[in-house]
Enzyme design. Structure first.
Site, PDB file in Angstrom:
ATOM      1  N   ARG A  62       0.792  -1.227   0.000  1.00 48.77           N
ATOM      2  CA  ARG A  62       0.000   0.000   0.000  1.00 48.77           C
ATOM      3  C   ARG A  62       0.821   1.272   0.000  1.00 48.77           C
ATOM      4  O   ARG A  62       0.493   2.222  -0.705  1.00 48.77           O
ATOM      5  CB  ARG A  62      -0.887   0.004   1.238  1.00 48.77           C
TER       6      ARG A  62
ATOM      7  N   SER B 298      -4.813  -7.297   9.415  1.00 53.11           N
ATOM      8  CA  SER B 298      -5.292  -6.672  10.644  1.00 53.11           C
ATOM      9  C   SER B 298      -6.572  -7.299  11.173  1.00 53.11           C
ATOM     10  O   SER B 298      -6.808  -7.269  12.377  1.00 53.11           O
ATOM     11  CB  SER B 298      -5.460  -5.174  10.479  1.00 53.11           C
TER      12      SER B 298
END
Ligand SMILES: Cc1cc2nc3c(=O)[nH]c(=O)nc-3n(C[C@H](O)[C@H](O)[C@H](O)COP(=O)(O)OP(=O)(O)OC[C@H]3O[C@@H](n4cnc5c(N)ncnc54)[C@H](O)[C@@H]3O)c2cc1C
Ligand code: SF4
Ligand code: SF4
Ligand code: FES
Lengths: 661, 250
Positions: A331, A452
């Site tokens: 990212r 996550s």
């Protein structure tokens, strides 16, 4: 014996929310008398908080679970893409070691490594457990769980449930917790705002104060340990990909009561957000995983319909700049590349902060099956069909790698985190634990996609076990703490409330939030420089002053949403200062934290063995010696005091710079 | 060019026992607004159509992407999610009302605890021995079965279907369509079905499936297109079978 009959289903949670007076008194009495038996408070009912609750309740310890709203509506339900675990079902010889390596390297080595070992080793077992609990994971024709590719890795390692993985996981743990609620082990306080810890004379957490949102009534609650699992803080950036309650305020509250924070300057900006009025909705990484291509017209100001622009006049910059990974670069790399194309090369669509994310080359049926919910969302909110037209996207604030500092106990035999220890996920305040996105563990300087949901679930489980281990070792339980400690903390909080309610300073709490967001998106964003960060710190100081002069349009106590918001904006400003100060002092590039001035450039076309590359590598080593350290923020009256702490790199010490060429 | 506005007519009520009243607001138009983003604007600028500064409108919302279920309200007469209600697609003045079937907290905010209590009643969970790994997955589930279950597992307890159902209201015991959908979901799981009997018995009791008048209003308003009437049909058949089984066992 399981299944058991529900015992206290008539326990009326509505009473808390509605503030029916008789019932409320009942609740107060209940929590006082119950303190004789050890109990644990969990604040937050996303994946982290629910896993912690489940784990504690399973061991027979009563839990009081606090959340701003019914836990089923927690932000975790927004996660679309998936959850990582090595199941190795795709014939790619995927291995747990590779998951560990990817997580460590993806985080630019800034995470303590022993807990990462546990995270990846226990991931398959966690996924199997989720599967048994009934998560509607997407299946292969054979009926086993399917796995897909996600950014930053080369193997298909991400389990998913359609395009609403987070929702499916959250609902499943919510259901398991509801079972324990039916047994009476879990009591929910939904519609309550956690305000502060109750600390005893030795600074040990012995309970909390919370405000009932419907009535604005403050109350103190006793406990023997407190777990905070209140999620991310992206609203410090105004608009973000997160839910409108992900303010980070509870983390700021415990920070101001002595819990240390770490690495807060590391904020992930998701490369593919949909710019919007109210939030920047996320187009999942899965879009890139399923073949999405990012491009801009090669010619500046080319405002033809994207479908009329021929292939050779399109600039697929990720594919050109990073041929090995192409559109699936991590990212941070993607976000910076987009900023480079738009802000430096001026190639944004119509000169604006926008690029294309294109799926139109994929068959509609394939897209609907793999990305249905995500595409539906784009259609709903942008009014255009992504199967027909490329989507418009730009980086958006998305995830906080940093957060409340938490400890771990190292197992000297395995080199991993000890299976169970009261030190695991303990904060620097004794008796206070943290898990989920609000803690700083696992992801270092940058988080891999789909890691996550894994860390929130896993850390919740660990924190639950740790808190139970902790209360077993306690010499005296919460009821040994004098009532005066609870009364005085409650009084302090009531005074803060009445201060805000009667203040006539003329500042608007909602306007302050926009201004904070604008400042953070201008000066503490994807690319940072010290001049901008100084400006941010100045601006934050002014906002802090102004946030003490808020006047509320809500004058009554009942249903007063502005009061809670006013308190949250004050706390967001505190966190923003921690973020900006950490960023100002860290003169290097690492993961999501990027300062061009300090970038160590890989010599073009040079690889290992080449003297020029080796010189670069030596510089990289020297930089690591200086900066491969956790930023630790300690609250003082004059703002955060920053110090640094060694990172445990015993599992995989860095030997080579990260290279995505 | 005349300035464009967004015009709201909002039904307000300061508390559960207060009188309800209508209040109108006008705010500047800009494209891509939805009802929640407008309410956010109005809480920052709480000035009504008469120019009076008033207490901001109270409402519920979280995710802003139609997945958390918080923001249900009645918009131009239909119960739906406010975050996905695009202004450009609504007729003005836009009327906002709270859902009527749940206890009111303030303005557009209601208390949907009853729905969560129903989930507890029907044991909407899959029995597991514990949250630890037993080194095994769930039994195999075909992609077809998965996709049917997935449709139902997207129910976000928003309550729109309950609002639309004529049989569900504060004075009725009817459990309502959403929990019936969840009973179907859990009965269709290879191990969730171990509780099938318990769930069916709840739904055969007072306030159960027979209270459904088959008006089919529920399915029309579900923002997630959950085929509630299929669930009601199937649970109806399952309860009949269960009734027969109970007869024989007796
Ligand atoms: C759009 C989006 C998509 C994502 N997709 C993915 C993905 O595909 N894969 C992945 O791995 N990760 C993904 N993530 C990240 C992931 O969703 C989050 O990191 C994770 O869900 C956080 O869970 P949590 O339990 O820590 O917090 P949350 O789910 O945010 O829960 C926070 C809880 O704290 C409570 N709370 C907050 N403040 C208070 C207070 N003052 N008092 C009482 N309670 C309070 C709330 O009520 C809530 O219950 C995504 C994130 C976003 C924004
Ligand atoms: S079909 Fe049954 S549940 Fe649905 S609206 Fe009609 S009465 Fe209510
Ligand atoms: S079935 Fe549909 S309308 Fe009813 S609560 Fe679930 S999502 Fe909402
Ligand atoms: S805000 Fe979550 S559904 Fe609308």
């Amino acid at each position: 014996m399981w299944p058991a009959e529900p015992k206290s289903t008539d326990y009326c949670r509505a009473a808390h929310r509605l503030g029916v007076p008789g019932r409320l008194e009942g609740v107060a009495r209940k929590s006082e008398t119950m303190a004789a038996k050890p109990r644990i408070i969990v604040v937050g009912g996303g994946l982290g908080g629910l896993w912690a609750t489940l784990r504690i309740a399973e061991q027979g310890v009563p839990v009081d679970l606090f959340s701003l709203f019914p836990v089923k509506r927690s932000h975790s339900c927004c996660a679309q893409g998936g959850i990582n675990a090595v199941l190795d079902v795709k014939g790619q010889d995927d291995s747990i070691w590779q998951h560990i390596v990817d997580t460590i390297k993806g985080g630019d080595y800034l995470a303590d490594q022993p807990p990462i070992k546990n995270l990846c080793e226990e991931a398959p077992g966690l996924i199997r457990t989720y599967d048994r609990m009934g998560v509607t994971f997407s299946r292969t024709p054979e009926g086993i769980m399917d796995q897909r590719l996600f950014g930053g890795v080369k193997n298909k390692r991400t389990a998913f449930a359609g395009a609403t993985t987070g929702q499916q996981l959250l609902y499943t743990v919510d259901e398991q917790v509801r079972y324990h609620e039916s047994l009476g082990t879990v009591t929910k306080y939904e519609g309550w705002d956690f305000l502060s810890l109750v600390l005893d004379d030795n600074g040990v957490a012995r309970g909390v104060t919370a405000m009932e949102l419907s009535s604005s009534k403050v109350q103190a609650f006793k406990a023997d340990a407190v777990i905070i699992a209140t999620g991310g803080l992206a609203l410090t950036y105004g608009r973000s990909t997160m839910s409108s309650n992900s303010t980070g305020a509870p983390a700021a509250r415990v920070y101001q009561q002595g819990a240390k924070c770490a690495n807060n300057e590391f904020i992930q900006f998701h490369p593919t957000g949909m710019p919007g009025h109210d939030k920047n909705r996320l187009m999942s990484e899965a879009c890139r995983g399923e073949g999405g291509r990012i491009w801009v017209p090669r010619k500046k100001g080319d405002n033809r319909d994207p479908r009329d622009i021929p292939e050779e006049e399109r600039f697929y910059f990720l594919e050109e700049w990073y041929p090995a990974y192409g559109n699936t670069v991590p990212r941070d790399v993607a976000s910076r590349a987009i900023c480079r194309a738009v802000r430096h090369m001026g190639l944004g669509l119509n000169g604006q902060d926008v690029v294309y994310l294109d799926l139109t080359h994929q068959p509609r049926e394939f897209l609907e099956r793999r990305l249905g919910g995500i595409l539906e969302m784009y259609r709903t909110f942008a009014g255009e069909d992504p199967c027909e037209r490329p989507m418009k996207i730009f980086p958006a604030t998305h995830y906080s790698m940093g957060g409340i500092w938490v400890d771990f106990e190292k197992d000297s035999q395995t080199g991993a985190m000890a299976r169970i220890s009261p030190r695991n996920h303990a904060t620097s305040v004794p008796g206070l634990y943290a898990c989920g996105e609000c803690d700083f563990a696992y992801h270092g300087a940058n988080r891999l996609g789909a890691n996550s949901l894994l860390s929130a679930s896993f850390s919740g489980r660990v924190a639950g076990d740790s808190a139970v281990a902790y209360i077993k070792n306690l010499s005296r339980t919460g009821n040994g703490t004098p009532d005066s400690a609870y009364q005085s903390e409650q009084k302090r909080q009531e005074e803060i409330n009445s201060g805000i309610m009667t203040c006539d300073g003329g500042e608007n709490a909602f306007t302050l939030h926009h201004q904070l967001g604008d400042l953070m998106r201008e000066c503490v964003f994807v690319e940072r420089d010290n001049e901008g960060l100084d400006k941010a710190l100045q601006g934050i100081k002014q906002l802090k002053e102004r946030s003490r002069k808020i006047s509320l349009d809500h004058k009554s106590n009942w249903g007063n949403q502005s009061l809670s918001w006013a308190r949250q904006i004050q706390d967001m400003i505190v966190l923003a200062e921690v973020i900006a100060k950490g960023a100002r002092l860290r003169d290097e590039c690492r993961g999501s934290h990027y300062k061009a001035e300090f970038e160590l450039k890989v010599p073009e076309g040079k690889f290992e063995g080449d003297p020029e590359y080796e010189k670069y590598k030596a510089k990289w080593k020297a930089n690591n010696d200086k900066w491969l350290k956790h930023t630790i923020a300690t609250h003082t009256e004059n703002g955060p005091e920053i110090s640094y702490k060694e990172v445990d790199i015993s599992v995989l010490p860095p030997t080579k710079p990260r290279d995505y060429r | 060019m005349a300035e464009k506005f967004i015009h709201f007519k909002i039904k307000r009520q300061d508390g559960p026992n207060a009188y309800a009243y209508w209040e109108e607001f006008k705010m500047p138009y800009s494209p891509a607004h939805n009802v929640v983003s407008c309410l956010m604007y109005l809480r920052e600028h709480p000035v009504n159509i008469n120019g009076d500064r008033v207490e901001p409108v109270v409402w519920d919302s979280n995710c802003m992407e139609e997945v958390c279920g918080a923001c249900s309200m009645i918009i131009n007469g239909t119960p739906r999610q406010a975050c996905s209600a695009l202004i450009d697609e609504l007729e003005q003045p836009i009327t906002l009302e709270p859902m009527t079937k749940f206890p009111l907290i303030r303005d557009l905010m209601v208390d949907r605890s009853r729905m969560f209590e129903a989930l507890m009643k029907i044991k909407a969970w899959i029995p597991v021995d514990g949250s630890w790994d037993i080194h095994r997955h769930a039994p195999l589930i075909s992609p077809n079965e998965q996709s049917v279950r997935y449709i139902f597992s997207r129910c976000m307890t928003c309550g729109c279907c309950m609002e639309a159902c004529p049989q569900f209201h504060p004075d009725s015991k009817f459990i309502g369509p959403a929990p019936i959908g969840q009973a179907k979901l859990h009965n269709s799981h290879p191990t969730g079905k171990f509780f099938k009997e318990d769930r069916l018995h709840v739904l055969m009791d007072e306030g159960g499936i027979t209270d459904c008048g088959n008006a089919q209003n529920c399915i029309k308003v579900c923002p997630k297109d959950i085929p509630l009437t299929d669930a009601i049909g199937e649970i109806g058949r399952q309860t009949t079978m269960q009734w027969l089984r109970d007869m024989f066992v007796k």
